[in-house]
Write a protein that holds these residues in place. Structure first.
Motif, mmCIF file in Angstrom:
data_model
loop_
_atom_site.group_PDB
_atom_site.id
_atom_site.type_symbol
_atom_site.label_atom_id
_atom_site.label_comp_id
_atom_site.label_asym_id
_atom_site.label_seq_id
_atom_site.Cartn_x
_atom_site.Cartn_y
_atom_site.Cartn_z
ATOM 1 N N SER A 21 40.557 61.124 11.004
ATOM 2 C CA SER A 21 41.420 61.765 11.995
ATOM 3 C C SER A 21 42.730 61.023 12.190
ATOM 4 C CB SER A 21 40.668 61.881 13.327
ATOM 5 O OG SER A 21 39.555 62.736 13.177
ATOM 6 N N GLY A 25 45.931 63.255 12.264
ATOM 7 C CA GLY A 25 46.922 63.174 13.325
ATOM 8 C C GLY A 25 48.292 62.798 12.810
ATOM 9 N N SER A 153 43.034 60.875 16.099
ATOM 10 C CA SER A 153 44.236 61.672 16.284
ATOM 11 C C SER A 153 45.205 60.989 17.237
ATOM 12 C CB SER A 153 43.859 63.061 16.814
ATOM 13 O OG SER A 153 44.994 63.878 16.959
#
Length: 410
Positions: A21, A25, A153
């Protein structure tokens, strides 16, 4: 066959989900903001979602990865796959730092390569999670996926933008590369579980597609995901065009996104346990429609900046976390442990495919019709998707025979 302690599995896979992630992100939230600040048009920024392509197509090579990961005899090779793919991703981020954010085509090409490596590692990670967590502990796996997604993220979209603003693009990219290696260590250093005496099942796409519950799950993902993600794709550029600098957006995405995302992921887990995945999926769509309608009004008529930031944070972090806990719980329940990497991957690929289409489409709409139309159409899509999701979010997956529950841990 005994399974490893769930806490050990969650810790090991959690680091990998955070790392994946971080890449997501950085690619889909931070990069569009940086490109917009440098004056790129919105329709070109929308092309960054081409980096979703490997995530959308990884089902094509998932059976081969699973057959390599799960040999007929002996321990699974999950760690070999994760080590190789993590190293490729880290080297790719070093290349991103050297290329810089100006050369658009080479930059996106490297991000596609990074996505290919990360998505391949994800096949092994997901398979390991489904196999080594019992049905009672699937919630732990969902928490690791969604919680790790929001932590990653927040780092990729928040911390990265702050580093770009305070230092520069190159050092920020190098820092993300080093972080990926650190996050993979818990999985790479964890002791492998014992292997079964023999594996007889051959993972294959045909085995997944012939199951009616899997086909329903694919349709659910095709309807639900774009309704959640269409408007969110243009939030970064919208905030830039609203006058926010990268450091401020980074702090909102980072600290705010992490806090709201984690809180709503925990809330989503509790709601799924209490009311079932279908109810939470519908609730998330209705909340997303409300948030996007508010953003559409802000884009057309203007609203106070704190209210705009609150709506953006609710849409991109809170509602998304709430809904995707339920969606991943559904994915995990649908996956056959004998070929978990294939089944879960197939469902995620539908997620990635429609995400890519939503990102490219929202860039075109925002460029030609404006942000207000983009958010309003996304809100309408969420409302339309709600009753369809209610039809597809159940019934419960039939109980699997004991023989099918036996897993080949990685």
């Amino acid at each position: 066959m005994s399974l490893p302690p769930p806490a050990a599995v969650v810790l090991a896979i959690g680091g990998l989900y955070v790392g994946q992630s971080v890449i997501g992100g950085l690619t889909f939230i931070a990069l569009p903001s940086v490109l917009r600040e440098r004056g790129l048009p919105l329709d070109q920024i929308g092309l960054t979602y081409l980096a979703v392509l490997p995530w959308a197509l990884k089902f094509l090579w998932a059976p081969a990865v699973e057959r390599y990961r799960l040999p007929a005899a002996g321990r699974a090779r999950s760690r070999r796959i994760v080590l190789a793919t993590t190293l490729i991703s880290a080297v790719g981020l070093v290349a991103v730092g050297l290329i810089g954010p100006v050369a658009f085509v080479p930059l996106i090409s490297v991000f596609v390569l990074i996505a290919f490596a990360a998505s391949t590692g994800d096949i092994a990670c997901d398979g390991h999670a489904v196999e080594t967590l019992s049905q009672a502990h699937h919630g732990w796996g969902n928490a690791a996926q969604v919680g790790g997604a929001y932590l990653g993220s927040a780092i990729g979209s928040g911390l990265f933008l702050v580093l770009v603003a305070r230092l520069d693009w190159r050092l920020a990219s190098f820092a993300m590369a080093g972080l990926l290696l650190v996050l993979a260590l818990p999985f790479l250093l964890s002791p492998p579980p014992a292997a079964p005496a023999r594996r007889t099942h051959q993972p294959a796409l045909k085995q997944a597609l012939k199951r009616p519950e899997m086909r329903a799950g694919l349709l659910l993902a095709a309807i639900y995901v774009p309704a959640q993600k269409w408007g969110v794709a243009m939030l970064g550029p919208y905030l830039v065009d609203s006058g926010l600098d990268l450091a401020s957006i980074g702090l909102v995405n980072g600290i705010g996104g992490l806090a709201v995302g984690f809180a709503c992921a925990l809330l989503g887990g509790a709601l799924v346990r209490a009311f079932g995945a279908r109810s939470v999926l519908v609730l998330a769509l209705l909340l997303q429609a409300s948030s996007l309608a508010g953003l559409g009004l802000a884009a057309w008529r203007g609203l106070p900046q704190p209210l705009v930031l609150t709506l953006a944070l609710a849409s991109s972090s809170g509602v998304m976390a709430l809904g995707f806990v339920a969606l991943y719980a559904r994915f995990m329940a649908l996956s056959d442990p004998r070929q978990a990497g294939v089944d879960f991957t197939l469902l995620q690929c539908m997620d990635g495919l429609v995400s890519m289409a939503a990102g490219v489409g929202s860039g075109w709409v925002a460029q030609h019709l404006g942000y207000g139309a983009c958010f309003a159409l996304a809100a309408a899509a969420a409302l339309v998707a709600a009753p369809l999701t209610a039809l597809l979010g159940g019934p419960a997956v039939p109980d699997r025979p004991a023989a099918r529950r036996q897993a080949a841990p990685g």
